[in-house]
Design a protein around this motif. Structure first.
Motif, PDB file in Angstrom:
ATOM      1  N   LYS A 166       0.861  -1.251   0.207  1.00 57.93           N
ATOM      2  CA  LYS A 166      -0.032   0.148   0.001  1.00 57.93           C
ATOM      3  C   LYS A 166       0.745   1.194  -0.027  1.00 57.93           C
ATOM      4  CE  LYS A 166      -4.130   1.811   2.256  1.00 57.93           C
ATOM      5  NZ  LYS A 166      -5.069   1.659   3.386  1.00 57.93           N
ATOM      6  N   VAL A 167       0.402   2.009  -0.390  1.00 61.03           N
ATOM      7  CA  VAL A 167       1.180   3.403  -0.896  1.00 61.03           C
ATOM      8  C   VAL A 167       1.078   4.219   0.519  1.00 61.03           C
ATOM      9  CG1 VAL A 167       1.397   5.741  -1.953  1.00 61.03           C
ATOM     10  CG2 VAL A 167       0.772   3.771  -3.246  1.00 61.03           C
ATOM     11  N   ASP A 168       2.298   4.648   1.384  1.00 66.99           N
ATOM     12  CA  ASP A 168       2.156   5.423   2.501  1.00 66.99           C
ATOM     13  C   ASP A 168       1.876   6.772   2.384  1.00 66.99           C
ATOM     14  OD1 ASP A 168       4.255   6.657   1.798  1.00 66.99           O
ATOM     15  OD2 ASP A 168       5.862   5.378   2.589  1.00 66.99           O
ATOM     16  N   GLU A 169       1.576   7.224   3.586  1.00 66.39           N
ATOM     17  CA  GLU A 169       1.037   8.668   3.571  1.00 66.39           C
ATOM     18  C   GLU A 169       1.992   9.697   3.008  1.00 66.39           C
ATOM     19  OE1 GLU A 169      -2.027   9.802   4.407  1.00 66.39           O
ATOM     20  OE2 GLU A 169      -2.846   7.576   4.621  1.00 66.39           O
ATOM     21  N   SER A 170       3.326   9.549   3.273  1.00 63.76           N
ATOM     22  CA  SER A 170       4.079  10.476   2.724  1.00 63.76           C
ATOM     23  C   SER A 170       4.303  10.393   1.050  1.00 63.76           C
ATOM     24  CB  SER A 170       5.584  10.207   3.315  1.00 63.76           C
ATOM     25  OG  SER A 170       6.069   9.061   3.027  1.00 63.76           O
ATOM     26  N   SER A 171       4.328   9.145   0.652  1.00 61.74           N
ATOM     27  CA  SER A 171       3.919   8.983  -0.759  1.00 61.74           C
ATOM     28  C   SER A 171       2.983   9.525  -1.194  1.00 61.74           C
ATOM     29  CB  SER A 171       4.211   7.765  -0.902  1.00 61.74           C
ATOM     30  OG  SER A 171       5.418   7.247  -0.904  1.00 61.74           O
ATOM     31  N   ILE A 172       1.678   9.521  -0.537  1.00 60.66           N
ATOM     32  CA  ILE A 172       0.479  10.132  -1.194  1.00 60.66           C
ATOM     33  C   ILE A 172       0.602  11.595  -1.186  1.00 60.66           C
ATOM     34  CG2 ILE A 172      -1.915  10.542  -0.567  1.00 60.66           C
ATOM     35  CD1 ILE A 172      -1.979   7.649   0.538  1.00 60.66           C
ATOM     36  N   ALA A 173       1.230  12.259  -0.127  1.00 63.94           N
ATOM     37  CA  ALA A 173       1.358  13.788  -0.122  1.00 63.94           C
ATOM     38  C   ALA A 173       2.319  14.058  -1.370  1.00 63.94           C
ATOM     39  CB  ALA A 173       2.217  13.900   1.042  1.00 63.94           C
ATOM     40  N   GLY A 206      -0.200  24.275 -15.899  1.00 66.21           N
ATOM     41  CA  GLY A 206      -1.061  24.340 -17.022  1.00 66.21           C
ATOM     42  C   GLY A 206      -1.012  22.983 -17.621  1.00 66.21           C
ATOM     43  N   SER A 207      -0.598  22.007 -16.972  1.00 66.26           N
ATOM     44  CA  SER A 207      -0.757  20.583 -17.580  1.00 66.26           C
ATOM     45  C   SER A 207      -2.078  19.926 -17.215  1.00 66.26           C
ATOM     46  CB  SER A 207       0.517  19.716 -16.748  1.00 66.26           C
ATOM     47  OG  SER A 207       0.245  18.424 -17.419  1.00 66.26           O
ATOM     48  N   ARG A 208      -2.533  19.116 -17.987  1.00 67.64           N
ATOM     49  CA  ARG A 208      -3.740  18.495 -17.783  1.00 67.64           C
ATOM     50  C   ARG A 208      -3.570  17.261 -17.211  1.00 67.64           C
ATOM     51  NH1 ARG A 208      -6.692  17.459 -23.012  1.00 67.64           N
ATOM     52  NH2 ARG A 208      -4.822  16.806 -23.423  1.00 67.64           N
ATOM     53  N   ASP A 209      -2.309  16.773 -16.808  1.00 72.16           N
ATOM     54  CA  ASP A 209      -2.048  15.515 -15.998  1.00 72.16           C
ATOM     55  C   ASP A 209      -2.768  15.481 -14.490  1.00 72.16           C
ATOM     56  OD1 ASP A 209      -0.181  14.756 -18.400  1.00 72.16           O
ATOM     57  OD2 ASP A 209       1.588  15.421 -17.162  1.00 72.16           O
ATOM     58  N   ASP A 210      -2.970  14.192 -14.415  1.00 75.13           N
ATOM     59  CA  ASP A 210      -3.576  13.993 -13.016  1.00 75.13           C
ATOM     60  C   ASP A 210      -3.109  12.693 -12.519  1.00 75.13           C
ATOM     61  OD1 ASP A 210      -5.169  14.235 -10.796  1.00 75.13           O
ATOM     62  OD2 ASP A 210      -7.091  14.604 -11.796  1.00 75.13           O
ATOM     63  N   ALA A 211      -3.297  12.326 -11.282  1.00 73.22           N
ATOM     64  CA  ALA A 211      -2.727  11.393 -10.513  1.00 73.22           C
ATOM     65  C   ALA A 211      -3.731  11.031  -9.335  1.00 73.22           C
ATOM     66  CB  ALA A 211      -1.177  11.113 -10.295  1.00 73.22           C
ATOM     67  N   ALA A 212      -3.745   9.696  -8.938  1.00 73.96           N
ATOM     68  CA  ALA A 212      -4.316   9.399  -7.754  1.00 73.96           C
ATOM     69  C   ALA A 212      -4.049   8.179  -7.351  1.00 73.96           C
ATOM     70  CB  ALA A 212      -5.891   9.236  -7.975  1.00 73.96           C
ATOM     71  N   VAL A 213      -3.898   7.937  -5.843  1.00 74.47           N
ATOM     72  CA  VAL A 213      -3.535   6.642  -5.362  1.00 74.47           C
ATOM     73  C   VAL A 213      -4.747   5.976  -4.654  1.00 74.47           C
ATOM     74  CG1 VAL A 213      -2.417   5.664  -3.322  1.00 74.47           C
ATOM     75  CG2 VAL A 213      -1.241   7.482  -4.801  1.00 74.47           C
ATOM     76  N   SER A 217      10.516   8.839  -8.010  1.00 75.65           N
ATOM     77  CA  SER A 217      10.256   8.595  -6.667  1.00 75.65           C
ATOM     78  C   SER A 217      10.240   7.201  -6.270  1.00 75.65           C
ATOM     79  CB  SER A 217       8.899   9.313  -6.398  1.00 75.65           C
ATOM     80  OG  SER A 217       7.923   8.937  -6.780  1.00 75.65           O
ATOM     81  N   SER A 218       9.973   7.067  -5.014  1.00 76.33           N
ATOM     82  CA  SER A 218       9.723   5.379  -4.588  1.00 76.33           C
ATOM     83  C   SER A 218       8.190   5.041  -4.879  1.00 76.33           C
ATOM     84  CB  SER A 218      10.103   5.595  -3.246  1.00 76.33           C
ATOM     85  OG  SER A 218       9.362   6.087  -2.188  1.00 76.33           O
ATOM     86  N   VAL A 219       7.361   6.068  -5.245  1.00 81.13           N
ATOM     87  CA  VAL A 219       5.929   5.651  -5.131  1.00 81.13           C
ATOM     88  C   VAL A 219       5.882   5.138  -6.558  1.00 81.13           C
ATOM     89  CG1 VAL A 219       3.876   6.637  -5.801  1.00 81.13           C
ATOM     90  CG2 VAL A 219       5.319   8.145  -4.356  1.00 81.13           C
ATOM     91  N   GLN A 220       6.565   5.368  -7.612  1.00 81.56           N
ATOM     92  CA  GLN A 220       6.188   4.673  -8.965  1.00 81.56           C
ATOM     93  C   GLN A 220       7.382   3.648  -9.089  1.00 81.56           C
ATOM     94  OE1 GLN A 220       5.394   6.982 -12.216  1.00 81.56           O
ATOM     95  NE2 GLN A 220       5.887   5.640 -13.833  1.00 81.56           N
ATOM     96  N   SER A 221       8.852   4.078  -8.560  1.00 85.86           N
ATOM     97  CA  SER A 221       9.682   2.931  -8.693  1.00 85.86           C
ATOM     98  C   SER A 221       9.529   1.880  -8.024  1.00 85.86           C
ATOM     99  CB  SER A 221      11.028   3.657  -8.402  1.00 85.86           C
ATOM    100  OG  SER A 221      11.060   3.905  -7.022  1.00 85.86           O
TER     101      SER A 221
END
Length: 184
Positions: free
Chosen positions: A109-116, A129-136, A161-165
């Motif tokens: 599970k993704v931890d709180e610091s990674s969610i931040a 101005g990017s249209r990119d988005d992400a969510a956990v 980051s460690s979130v994706q790697s």
């Protein structure tokens, strides 16, 4: 018997960690798995197993792939019902182009610091101005990159980051094809 999906990280990418899908099928079959099949060359393995612990399944595949093929990809194993949940939990169902939506599958599970960190990357993207988005959602990082993953500064930031790697990404076309292969 339950059906599973093993997602191998960084297989056959950029000429590194080469592994033939036929060899991966043999490794899985020799571990006692049945109805083994692969999808495209990027390390997607569908199989049936009596084993129910996805962590044990992943560890056994990692070790055997390294021993027999000389590469050690990180492996994430999920069940058919888990993949169905990922699809149901998609926070970007309005994205029409399946190549602009990615799911990053992680073991943990993704931890709180990674969610931040993800929230900060989204905020920076919007400010530029990017249209990119992400969510956990649970242990899945969803990336929506309407202008393309390769052009996304947000995806590049998160990729470092460690979130994706800590995971392995698949575009939505692959995710839905794998769901179809699992037969759920």
């Amino acid at each position: 018997m339950p059906r599973y999906l093993a997602l191998l990280r960084c297989i056959n990418v950029g000429g590194r960690n080469k592994a033939a899908m036929a060899d991966l099928r043999v490794v899985a079959a020799d571990l006692g798995h049945s109805y083994v099949t692969t999808y495209i060359q990027s390390g997607n393995l569908v199989f049936t197993s009596r084993e129910t612990d996805v962590t044990s399944l992943a560890a056994a595949l990692e070790a055997e792939i390294e021993a027999r093929l000389g590469v050690r990809p990180a492996v994430v194993v999920i069940s058919g019902p888990e993949l169905a949940r990922v699809i149901a939990d998609n926070p970007f169902p309005e994205e029409a182009n399946p190549k602009c939506l990615h799911a990053v599958f992680r073991r943990d599970k993704v931890d709180e610091s990674s969610i931040a960190l993800v929230a900060a990357a989204v905020r920076r993207a919007r400010e530029s101005g990017s249209r990119d988005d992400a969510a956990v959602v649970g242990r899945i990082l969803f990336l929506r990159t309407p202008d393309g993953l390769g052009r996304s500064d947000m995806a590049a930031q998160l990729g470092r980051s460690s979130v994706q790697s800590a995971g392995t990404a698949r575009n939505w076309a692959t995710v839905t094809k794998l769901m179809e292969m699992l037969g759920e």
